[in-house]
Design a protein around this motif. Structure first.
Motif, PDB file in Angstrom:
ATOM      1  N   ASP A 155      -4.002  -8.901  43.917  1.00  0.00           N
ATOM      2  CA  ASP A 155      -4.225 -10.273  44.352  1.00  0.00           C
ATOM      3  C   ASP A 155      -3.751 -11.260  43.292  1.00  0.00           C
ATOM      4  O   ASP A 155      -3.033 -10.895  42.350  1.00  0.00           O
ATOM      5  N   SER A 156      -4.170 -12.521  43.417  1.00  0.00           N
ATOM      6  CA  SER A 156      -3.665 -13.569  42.530  1.00  0.00           C
ATOM      7  C   SER A 156      -4.153 -13.427  41.096  1.00  0.00           C
ATOM      8  O   SER A 156      -3.563 -14.009  40.189  1.00  0.00           O
ATOM      9  N   LEU A 157      -5.222 -12.660  40.856  1.00  0.00           N
ATOM     10  CA  LEU A 157      -5.631 -12.388  39.476  1.00  0.00           C
ATOM     11  C   LEU A 157      -4.615 -11.486  38.794  1.00  0.00           C
ATOM     12  O   LEU A 157      -4.322 -11.639  37.607  1.00  0.00           O
ATOM     13  N   ASN A 158      -4.034 -10.551  39.553  1.00  0.00           N
ATOM     14  CA  ASN A 158      -2.971  -9.721  38.997  1.00  0.00           C
ATOM     15  C   ASN A 158      -1.681 -10.525  38.828  1.00  0.00           C
ATOM     16  O   ASN A 158      -0.890 -10.268  37.922  1.00  0.00           O
ATOM     17  N   ARG A 159      -1.469 -11.521  39.716  1.00  0.00           N
ATOM     18  CA  ARG A 159      -0.324 -12.414  39.515  1.00  0.00           C
ATOM     19  C   ARG A 159      -0.530 -13.272  38.275  1.00  0.00           C
ATOM     20  O   ARG A 159       0.415 -13.563  37.538  1.00  0.00           O
ATOM     21  N   ASN A 160      -1.769 -13.665  38.017  1.00  0.00           N
ATOM     22  CA  ASN A 160      -2.137 -14.379  36.801  1.00  0.00           C
ATOM     23  C   ASN A 160      -1.767 -13.546  35.572  1.00  0.00           C
ATOM     24  O   ASN A 160      -1.169 -14.028  34.598  1.00  0.00           O
ATOM     25  N   GLN A 161      -2.068 -12.249  35.625  1.00  0.00           N
ATOM     26  CA  GLN A 161      -1.759 -11.350  34.516  1.00  0.00           C
ATOM     27  C   GLN A 161      -0.262 -11.098  34.404  1.00  0.00           C
ATOM     28  O   GLN A 161       0.285 -11.018  33.295  1.00  0.00           O
ATOM     29  N   TRP A 162       0.411 -10.941  35.539  1.00  0.00           N
ATOM     30  CA  TRP A 162       1.871 -10.774  35.537  1.00  0.00           C
ATOM     31  C   TRP A 162       2.554 -11.973  34.893  1.00  0.00           C
ATOM     32  O   TRP A 162       3.456 -11.818  34.055  1.00  0.00           O
ATOM     33  N   ASN A 163       2.111 -13.183  35.269  1.00  0.00           N
ATOM     34  CA  ASN A 163       2.700 -14.383  34.696  1.00  0.00           C
ATOM     35  C   ASN A 163       2.475 -14.442  33.189  1.00  0.00           C
ATOM     36  O   ASN A 163       3.357 -14.835  32.412  1.00  0.00           O
ATOM     37  N   SER A 164       1.292 -14.008  32.758  1.00  0.00           N
ATOM     38  CA  SER A 164       1.001 -13.913  31.329  1.00  0.00           C
ATOM     39  C   SER A 164       1.953 -12.950  30.637  1.00  0.00           C
ATOM     40  O   SER A 164       2.499 -13.249  29.563  1.00  0.00           O
ATOM     41  N   MET A 165       2.193 -11.794  31.246  1.00  0.00           N
ATOM     42  CA  MET A 165       3.038 -10.774  30.626  1.00  0.00           C
ATOM     43  C   MET A 165       4.458 -11.277  30.410  1.00  0.00           C
ATOM     44  O   MET A 165       5.040 -11.084  29.325  1.00  0.00           O
ATOM     45  N   ILE A 166       5.039 -11.937  31.394  1.00  0.00           N
ATOM     46  CA  ILE A 166       6.414 -12.375  31.212  1.00  0.00           C
ATOM     47  C   ILE A 166       6.495 -13.538  30.214  1.00  0.00           C
ATOM     48  O   ILE A 166       7.493 -13.671  29.500  1.00  0.00           O
ATOM     49  N   CYS A 167       5.442 -14.340  30.129  1.00  0.00           N
ATOM     50  CA  CYS A 167       5.419 -15.385  29.106  1.00  0.00           C
ATOM     51  C   CYS A 167       5.310 -14.778  27.707  1.00  0.00           C
ATOM     52  O   CYS A 167       5.901 -15.286  26.749  1.00  0.00           O
ATOM     53  N   MET A 168       4.567 -13.693  27.570  1.00  0.00           N
ATOM     54  CA  MET A 168       4.433 -13.015  26.284  1.00  0.00           C
ATOM     55  C   MET A 168       5.747 -12.367  25.841  1.00  0.00           C
ATOM     56  O   MET A 168       6.071 -12.347  24.655  1.00  0.00           O
ATOM     57  N   LEU A 169       6.511 -11.839  26.804  1.00  0.00           N
ATOM     58  CA  LEU A 169       7.698 -11.047  26.472  1.00  0.00           C
ATOM     59  C   LEU A 169       8.988 -11.848  26.446  1.00  0.00           C
ATOM     60  O   LEU A 169       9.922 -11.484  25.717  1.00  0.00           O
ATOM     61  N   LEU A 412      -3.083 -20.375  31.217  1.00  0.00           N
ATOM     62  CA  LEU A 412      -2.117 -19.681  30.368  1.00  0.00           C
ATOM     63  C   LEU A 412      -1.468 -20.692  29.428  1.00  0.00           C
ATOM     64  O   LEU A 412      -1.080 -21.775  29.872  1.00  0.00           O
ATOM     65  N   PRO A 413      -1.372 -20.334  28.142  1.00  0.00           N
ATOM     66  CA  PRO A 413      -1.878 -19.125  27.481  1.00  0.00           C
ATOM     67  C   PRO A 413      -3.415 -19.035  27.618  1.00  0.00           C
ATOM     68  O   PRO A 413      -4.070 -20.053  27.804  1.00  0.00           O
ATOM     69  N   GLY A 414      -3.921 -17.811  27.483  1.00  0.00           N
ATOM     70  CA  GLY A 414      -5.360 -17.661  27.623  1.00  0.00           C
ATOM     71  C   GLY A 414      -5.813 -16.226  27.758  1.00  0.00           C
ATOM     72  O   GLY A 414      -5.179 -15.294  27.254  1.00  0.00           O
ATOM     73  N   VAL A 415      -6.903 -16.048  28.484  1.00  0.00           N
ATOM     74  CA  VAL A 415      -7.589 -14.760  28.583  1.00  0.00           C
ATOM     75  C   VAL A 415      -6.691 -13.631  29.111  1.00  0.00           C
ATOM     76  O   VAL A 415      -6.743 -12.509  28.594  1.00  0.00           O
TER      77      VAL A 415
END
Length: 448
Positions: A155-169, A412-415
């Motif tokens: 769901d959108s919480l995993n999209r939240n995490q996906w968006n975090s991952m690409i910002c990190m990388l 984001l950035p964040g948790v």
């Protein structure tokens, strides 16, 4: 004669002590061997952090409901990464990136762009009890992910995490990078051509087929799902090297509708369905996913993860806030180790943990990343009203902004950056067996 008798007595005493020590040593070896054999039968997850640091969780225990009964290693070099506290970062390590530097950041999570002026929420780091989270090294991770596909599903919480991952990388990946959508908007993609790295997200909020499968038109009064229909989604997952699932928030409504006619349409006017409680429905949905995972994933190629439930700070009375208030306006984490959010669905979390344990008992290599507790403390880190608003606010919401606050998703950035640090540590570090210390519990276990 007196001296001779004393010498004999002294010799006898020393002999008894030596023999006692030998017997004690042999007994200790026997006991140690017994426990080593028995503990080898328990499923454990261990991640090397440094040559002298590792984490352990007992996969057979309930990772949330019975956390204080969980056996956690604190002897020497091991600890539980998911048991800890948030501390303010004095080393300027956080945030891991800046909002304006991530060109792929969605408006939904761009809190500073949409009016958040305080910055303290950006500078907290997760500190496990007894060890340190590995420092994020983007260049090292990019090299190890060369030629790989990471796929977030849920769901959108995993999209939240996906968006975090690409910002990190993204800043650590040289060359051409592209982002986009396909499969009628269900698949969100990020690709680095020179390194052949893909980091993708697939929208399937209930994992099985449901009336929420449209990524843009899924606001429905009822949750309706088709129990055995997962292949429609799953055929797009098989080539991933790392699969990260989540599914929790969409099952929180007290009743869910199960389609009983294989030929009926989801949300159709003539559909046939059975109304069941959400706990039973969640169990059925995870059973369908578990059967797919155990029969379709090549574990010599693919690493499998499931994200734990995340907090919804919709009731401020949980942390002694104002009655009827939410996460709106919160600027500091909860600093009480014993804090529990009352809104969390404990039965659902128990079912998730049980489903993962059953899979592991069958030899399926799946890891549950237990981020529930660490999110509960961060009432200050939600998007709240600082996000793009897609529907005009009502007059009541304008007068009471707490009613319009999004207390599910995260700035984001964040948790979510911490979730990804935990995920990357799990992906990149080898696993070893450990000994568990039953005498040690996480801090705060005696406070309820």
């Amino acid at each position: 004669m007196v001296k001779k008798n004393n010498a004999i007595g002294s010799w006898n005493m020393m002999t008894m002590i030596r023999y006692s020590l030998i017997i004690f040593f042999l007994g200790g070896l026997a006991i140690n061997g017994y426990y080593r054999i028995n503990f080898q039968e328990q499923a454990t997850i261990t991640i090397n952090l440094t040559p002298t640091t590792a984490i352990t969780t007992n996969a057979t225990s309930n990772l949330y409901l019975r956390e204080c009964d969980q056996k956690i290693t604190h002897m020497g070099s091991t600890c539980d990464l998911f048991s800890g506290k948030w501390v303010h970062d004095n080393e300027s390590r956080y945030p891991l990136y800046k909002e304006h530097e991530c060109h792929y950041l969605e408006d939904t999570f761009a809190c500073q762009t949409y009016g958040r002026n305080d910055t303290k929420f950006l500078h907290w780091k997760w500190q496990p009890h007894g060890c340190n989270l590995p420092s994020f090294d983007g260049r090292e991770i990019v090299e190890k992910l060369r030629g790989k596909r990471l796929l977030f599903v849920g769901d959108s919480l995993n999209r939240n995490q996906w968006n975090s991952m690409i910002c990190m990388l993204q800043s650590s990946i040289p060359g051409v990078k592209k982002a986009g959508k396909s499969l009628n908007g269900k698949l969100f993609t990020f690709r680095a051509n020179d390194y052949n790295i893909s980091v993708d997200f697939y929208w399937a909020p209930m994992l099985v087929e449901s009336n929420g499968d449209s990524p843009t038109d899924h606001n429905r009064k009822d949750r309706i799902f088709r129990l055995t229909a997962i292949e429609k989604h799953a055929r797009h997952w098989g080539d991933a090297d790392v699969l990260i699932f989540n599914s929790y928030h969409w099952w929180r409504k007290t009743t869910v509708k199960l389609v009983t006619d294989a030929g009926s349409l989801l949300d159709g006017s003539n559909e046939l369905y059975e109304e069941i409680d959400n706990v039973h429905a969640y169990q059925m949905g995870l059973e369908t996913w578990s059967k797919w995972a155990s029969t379709h994933i090549d574990f010599s190629k693919t690493k499998l993860f499931f994200m734990g439930a995340t907090a919804i700070h919709s009731r401020a009375t949980d942390w002694r806030g104002k009655n009827l208030s939410t996460c709106y306006g919160e600027m500091d984490p909860v600093m009480n180790d014993g804090f529990r959010e009352n809104e969390m669905g404990l039965e659902l979390i128990s079912i998730l943990e049980s489903s993962i344990s059953k899979l592991k008992a069958k030899g399926v290599n799946v890891q549950l990343l237990n981020v529930t507790r660490l999110t509960q403390y961060r009432k200050d880190a939600h998007t709240s009203v600082n996000r793009r608003i897609y529907r005009p606010l009502t007059d009541l919401q304008k007068s009471k902004p707490e009613l319009a606050s999004d207390c599910s998703h995260w700035c984001l950035p964040g948790v979510p950056d911490t979730w990804n640090e935990l995920l990357l540590a799990s992906i990149l570090h080898e696993q070893n067996s450990v000994t568990l210390n039953s005498a040690t519990k996480p801090q705060g276990c005696d406070r309820h």
